[in-house]
Design an enzyme around this catalytic site. Structure first.
Site, mmCIF file in Angstrom:
data_model
loop_
_atom_site.group_PDB
_atom_site.id
_atom_site.type_symbol
_atom_site.label_atom_id
_atom_site.label_comp_id
_atom_site.label_asym_id
_atom_site.label_seq_id
_atom_site.Cartn_x
_atom_site.Cartn_y
_atom_site.Cartn_z
ATOM 1 C CG ASP A 287 6.085 -19.746 7.233
ATOM 2 O OD1 ASP A 287 6.048 -18.520 7.033
ATOM 3 O OD2 ASP A 287 6.445 -20.566 6.364
ATOM 4 C CG ASP B 139 9.748 -20.907 2.460
ATOM 5 O OD1 ASP B 139 9.480 -21.085 3.654
ATOM 6 O OD2 ASP B 139 9.078 -20.169 1.710
#
Length: 482
Positions: A333, A393
């Site tokens: 990420d 997420d």
């Protein structure tokens, strides 16, 4: 180079007048726009998109006098167009752009005599303005301040925490049923036939992260083709996930259990109708996915079902695998958000570009929870009408929450791991929103969610003197009794 987002407020000539707002890009070093519409001065819009206005001979004399003028982008600089428009009496210049809106920049020192407002607007918005408001349109410009916080974030927060908590709880229920089946030889074979879980080992975790990296890079370079592959996969996977979630609920209802037999197999009629409903929901979303007024609701329902089913189905065997998965995806990420701008030619983040649709592509990846922004701002019109949270997420920390719940079930620890990890996830989400509000730019949520959940789980295991069992995650399953 300075680029600012603003709003063009357009009003039709009807009674009462129809109004609509459109996104503009302007340079705050050249012009200062009011922050509100109070005491705004409206001007009649003259549509001259048939010309690029690089010569005063392109338009009849007197046509621009005291008007706002819109011309096409190209052939000469913005300030050259503005000088010509100002010399012909125009009070505002709008430049229609077919490509993606970009920063307005030029050498202003050579054009100190140019004082009229200059703004860049989408060509499609000019067409929409004519269709919605008619040919007689009055316009004005303003730039409201960006809100410190948008309440759509509260909705995102509730959806995310609910999905993670429910997914973890569902995984624990499935684990409890598995352990009861192991303790009861008569139920063991039946339960194993129904079980659809997939267990991640450290090797498969690393392979999974590598596949994620490769897929993201392929999407960046071949987005216009692969986006439809992702849409098709999402429709199929979300329909199956919605079916699994609703079938689990329907299974608890003791009514309407009539069955039909086909090819020596029996199936409940209500499950057939449920399957048709789930397929229809996915098809309706696929057809109307670009309808911003309501399609986001259906996407969020399908997305929550997808995340729930993923968290319940994919089992992490131990905390070691959780640490490897969450750690690698955290690096993934951060790398694709913060590091790739130093590598790409246009200086853009690969993650942000793919999420927004590279090169202005209108099709967006259906891998996010979307909630319309509730606070009015230029950013809402220009590029971010929705607050977004990626499925990753939710799913990635959700797998750790699910492992904690299963560990609670297997060690009978009164849900202490599950509750603590869920609260840590909620804290990580709040921290993400705080940083987002302070920095005014998109954040990789895993940067805050992963440390919160991993550190909390580790502290609980250390405090309870169960770190060895929590890390290995296998020996404590032996000898379980109902």
């Amino acid at each position: 180079v300075a680029a600012d987002e603003g709003i063009l407020h357009a009003s039709g000539s009807g009674v009462p007048p129809v109004t609509k707002d459109y996104c503009i890009i302007y340079n705050s070093n050249w012009v200062s726009l009011p922050k509100t519409l109070d005491n705004a001065t409206f001007m009649t819009l003259e549509n001259l998109t048939s010309t690029v206005l690089c010569s005063s001979a392109e338009v009849p004399s007197g046509l621009m006098k005291d008007k706002a003028v819109v011309v096409m982008r190209g052939n000469c600089t913005f300030l050259e167009k503005a000088r010509i428009a100002q010399s012909l009496g125009a009070k505002m210049l709008l430049i229609a752009s077919k490509p993606r809106l970009s920063a307005i920049s030029d050498n202003k020192t050579d054009f100190e005599d140019v004082t009229l407002p200059i703004a860049l607007i989408r060509y499609n918005d000019i067409i929409d303005m004519q269709l919605v408001l008619g040919n007689e349109v009055n316009v004005t410009l303003y730039s409201p301040p960006l809100p410190e916080f948008d309440y759509s974030m509260v909705v995102i927060f509730l959806i995310a925490v609910f999905t993670v908590a429910l997914g973890g709880y569902w995984s624990g229920v499935a684990e409890l049923e598995n352990l009861k089946a192991v303790a009861s030889p008569g139920e063991r074979e039946t339960r194993w036939k129904k079980e659809e879980n997939v267990t991640f080992t450290p090797v498969t975790v690393i392979l999974f992260v590598v596949i994620c990296c490769v897929m993201l890079v392929l999407l960046y370079f071949f987005y216009k083709w692969l986006v439809y592959v992702i849409i098709s996969v999402f429709c199929l996977a979300s329909a199956m996930s919605l079916y699994n979630c609703l079938a689990a609920l329907i299974g608890e209802i003791p009514f309407g259990q009539c069955r039909i037999t086909c090819s020596n197999k029996t199936i409940e009629v209500r499950l057939i109708f449920l399957a048709l409903f789930c397929i229809a929901a996915a098809v309706v979303w696929a057809v109307f996915r670009n309808e911003d007024r309501w399609a986001w609701i259906l996407q969020d329902i399908l997305g929550v079902a997808f995340c729930l089913n993923f968290i319940k189905t994919l089992k992490m065997p131990n905390f070691k695998s959780c640490v490897i998965l969450l750690g690698l995806l955290l690096l993934y990420d951060v790398f694709f958000v913060f590091i790739t701008p130093f590598i790409t030619k246009n200086g853009a983040s690969i993650m942000v570009e793919v999420a927004a649709g590279p090169f202005g592509n209108s099709e967006k990846l259906p891998v996010v929870i979307r909630v319309p922004r509730l606070e009015h701002s230029a950013s809402t019109l220009c590029d971010l009408p929705f607050s977004l949270l990626g499925f990753g997420d939710i799913i990635v920390p959700g797998l750790l929450v699910a492992y904690c719940r299963r560990f609670d079930v297997q060690t009978r620890s009164s849900s202490v791991y599950y509750i603590s990890c869920t609260i840590a996830y909620a804290v990580g989400m709040v921290l993400t929103f705080i940083v987002l509000a302070l920095m005014k730019m998109g954040q990789p949520a895993l940067l805050y969610l992963v440390p919160c959940t991993l550190i909390t789980s580790s502290l609980i295991a250390w405090r309870r003197k169960e770190m060895k069992k929590f890390w290995k995650g296998s020996s404590y399953q032996v000898g379980w009794r109902p």
